[in-house]
Design an enzyme around this catalytic site. Structure first.
Site, mmCIF file in Angstrom:
data_model
loop_
_atom_site.group_PDB
_atom_site.id
_atom_site.type_symbol
_atom_site.label_atom_id
_atom_site.label_comp_id
_atom_site.label_asym_id
_atom_site.label_seq_id
_atom_site.Cartn_x
_atom_site.Cartn_y
_atom_site.Cartn_z
ATOM 1 N N HIS A 166 1.713 4.269 -2.918
ATOM 2 C CA HIS A 166 1.694 5.733 -2.832
ATOM 3 C C HIS A 166 2.959 6.333 -3.457
ATOM 4 O O HIS A 166 2.897 7.353 -4.136
ATOM 5 C CB HIS A 166 1.567 6.199 -1.388
ATOM 6 C CG HIS A 166 0.208 6.062 -0.797
ATOM 7 N ND1 HIS A 166 -0.954 6.423 -1.440
ATOM 8 C CD2 HIS A 166 -0.184 5.582 0.422
ATOM 9 C CE1 HIS A 166 -1.994 6.195 -0.657
ATOM 10 N NE2 HIS A 166 -1.549 5.666 0.486
ATOM 11 N N HIS A 206 -5.635 6.666 -2.481
ATOM 12 C CA HIS A 206 -6.543 5.661 -1.935
ATOM 13 C C HIS A 206 -7.620 5.296 -2.942
ATOM 14 O O HIS A 206 -8.086 6.134 -3.699
ATOM 15 C CB HIS A 206 -7.159 6.140 -0.626
ATOM 16 C CG HIS A 206 -6.177 6.156 0.493
ATOM 17 N ND1 HIS A 206 -6.228 7.063 1.515
ATOM 18 C CD2 HIS A 206 -5.104 5.369 0.749
ATOM 19 C CE1 HIS A 206 -5.238 6.833 2.359
ATOM 20 N NE2 HIS A 206 -4.524 5.816 1.913
ATOM 21 N N CYS A 207 -7.988 4.024 -2.935
ATOM 22 C CA CYS A 207 -8.924 3.448 -3.885
ATOM 23 C C CYS A 207 -10.231 3.101 -3.177
ATOM 24 O O CYS A 207 -10.214 2.736 -2.000
ATOM 25 C CB CYS A 207 -8.306 2.187 -4.507
ATOM 26 S SG CYS A 207 -9.341 1.353 -5.707
ATOM 27 N N CYS A 263 -5.957 0.363 -10.410
ATOM 28 C CA CYS A 263 -4.671 0.715 -9.789
ATOM 29 C C CYS A 263 -3.521 -0.017 -10.479
ATOM 30 O O CYS A 263 -2.442 0.559 -10.658
ATOM 31 C CB CYS A 263 -4.701 0.409 -8.293
ATOM 32 S SG CYS A 263 -5.764 1.533 -7.345
ATOM 33 N N CYS A 275 -6.301 -3.470 -7.552
ATOM 34 C CA CYS A 275 -7.450 -3.685 -8.417
ATOM 35 C C CYS A 275 -7.006 -3.406 -9.858
ATOM 36 O O CYS A 275 -5.886 -2.918 -10.091
ATOM 37 C CB CYS A 275 -8.617 -2.773 -8.023
ATOM 38 S SG CYS A 275 -8.333 -1.015 -8.354
ATOM 39 N N CYS A 297 -9.093 -3.809 -2.915
ATOM 40 C CA CYS A 297 -7.823 -3.287 -3.449
ATOM 41 C C CYS A 297 -6.864 -2.964 -2.299
ATOM 42 O O CYS A 297 -7.263 -2.396 -1.278
ATOM 43 C CB CYS A 297 -8.071 -2.037 -4.288
ATOM 44 S SG CYS A 297 -6.558 -1.341 -5.017
ATOM 45 N N HIS A 354 0.830 -1.208 0.000
ATOM 46 C CA HIS A 354 0.000 0.000 0.000
ATOM 47 C C HIS A 354 0.869 1.264 0.000
ATOM 48 O O HIS A 354 0.699 2.147 -0.841
ATOM 49 C CB HIS A 354 -0.924 -0.015 1.228
ATOM 50 C CG HIS A 354 -1.764 1.195 1.397
ATOM 51 N ND1 HIS A 354 -3.062 1.267 0.951
ATOM 52 C CD2 HIS A 354 -1.494 2.395 1.967
ATOM 53 C CE1 HIS A 354 -3.555 2.463 1.235
ATOM 54 N NE2 HIS A 354 -2.617 3.163 1.861
ATOM 55 N N GLU A 355 1.802 1.341 0.939
ATOM 56 C CA GLU A 355 2.644 2.546 1.043
ATOM 57 C C GLU A 355 3.557 2.697 -0.175
ATOM 58 O O GLU A 355 3.751 3.805 -0.676
ATOM 59 C CB GLU A 355 3.438 2.544 2.345
ATOM 60 C CG GLU A 355 2.596 2.606 3.607
ATOM 61 C CD GLU A 355 1.648 3.799 3.715
ATOM 62 O OE1 GLU A 355 1.822 4.805 3.001
ATOM 63 O OE2 GLU A 355 0.707 3.708 4.534
#
Length: 182
Positions: free
Chosen positions: A135, A141-142, A169, A166, A147, A131-132
């Site tokens: 970024h 953010h989704c 993304c 997803c 996701c 996740h990070e």
């Protein structure tokens, strides 16, 4: 191929955790992942009034240490992180930058009075790391429920999402990657 440096910060036991995380980050980003020991003093980011570490200050220390490198850098901390406007964070990253940091502290089930579950800890850590790092690749953010880029306010939110991007993304990651390669 991109390079990701994993930087352990105040982690009591590192090898199995870092080996697992290296493999998961490699799969998610097709990146070369290496462990890079830190040479800075993490206590510079400690806020004694809160008893926590300022994640933004850790990001700055990670960037200073890797000045001149084009690699992404991911700090993996074993301490509680915060940003001034929130009680705690699981991690923080520079949007479309090079640096990110995640913490195992609030990902550990024993923190909530539950039985130790190393597999769950590793799964949560992988999701937060991906996740990070997402970024740092410019993803925000989704809204897709599963996701990995879905925002996580509570640890249970992390459990509900997958470790995958997803399709939207994923396309953005591929587009950003091809733009970087030019």
């Amino acid at each position: 191929m991109s390079v990701v440096l994993l930087v352990p910060i105040c982690l009591p036991s590192q090898p199995p955790l870092l080996d697992h995380l290296s493999a998961r980050v490699n799969r998610a980003f097709a990146a070369t992942v290496t462990v890079h020991p830190h040479r800075f003093d993490p206590e510079l980011a400690f806020d004694s009034s809160r008893g926590q570490y300022n994640s933004t200050e850790l990001l700055e220390l990670l960037l200073e240490e890797t000045t001149g490198s084009e690699a992404s850098v991911l700090g993996i901390a074993g301490v509680d992180l915060f940003i001034p406007i929130l009680t705690y964070v699981f991690g923080e990253a520079q949007l479309a930058g090079r640096a990110a940091v995640v913490s195992t502290y609030r990902l550990d089930p024993t923190r909530y009075g539950l039985a130790a579950n190393h597999r769950l800890l590793l799964d949560r850590l992988a999701k937060e790391a991906i996740h990070e790092l997402g970024h740092t690749r410019g993803l925000i953010h989704c809204n897709q429920a599963t996701c990995v880029m879905r925002s996580s306010t509570y640890v249970e939110d992390i459990d509900l999402k997958s470790a995958q991007f997803c399709s939207t993304c994923n396309q953005r990651i591929r587009t950003a990657g091809s733009a970087l390669a030019r």
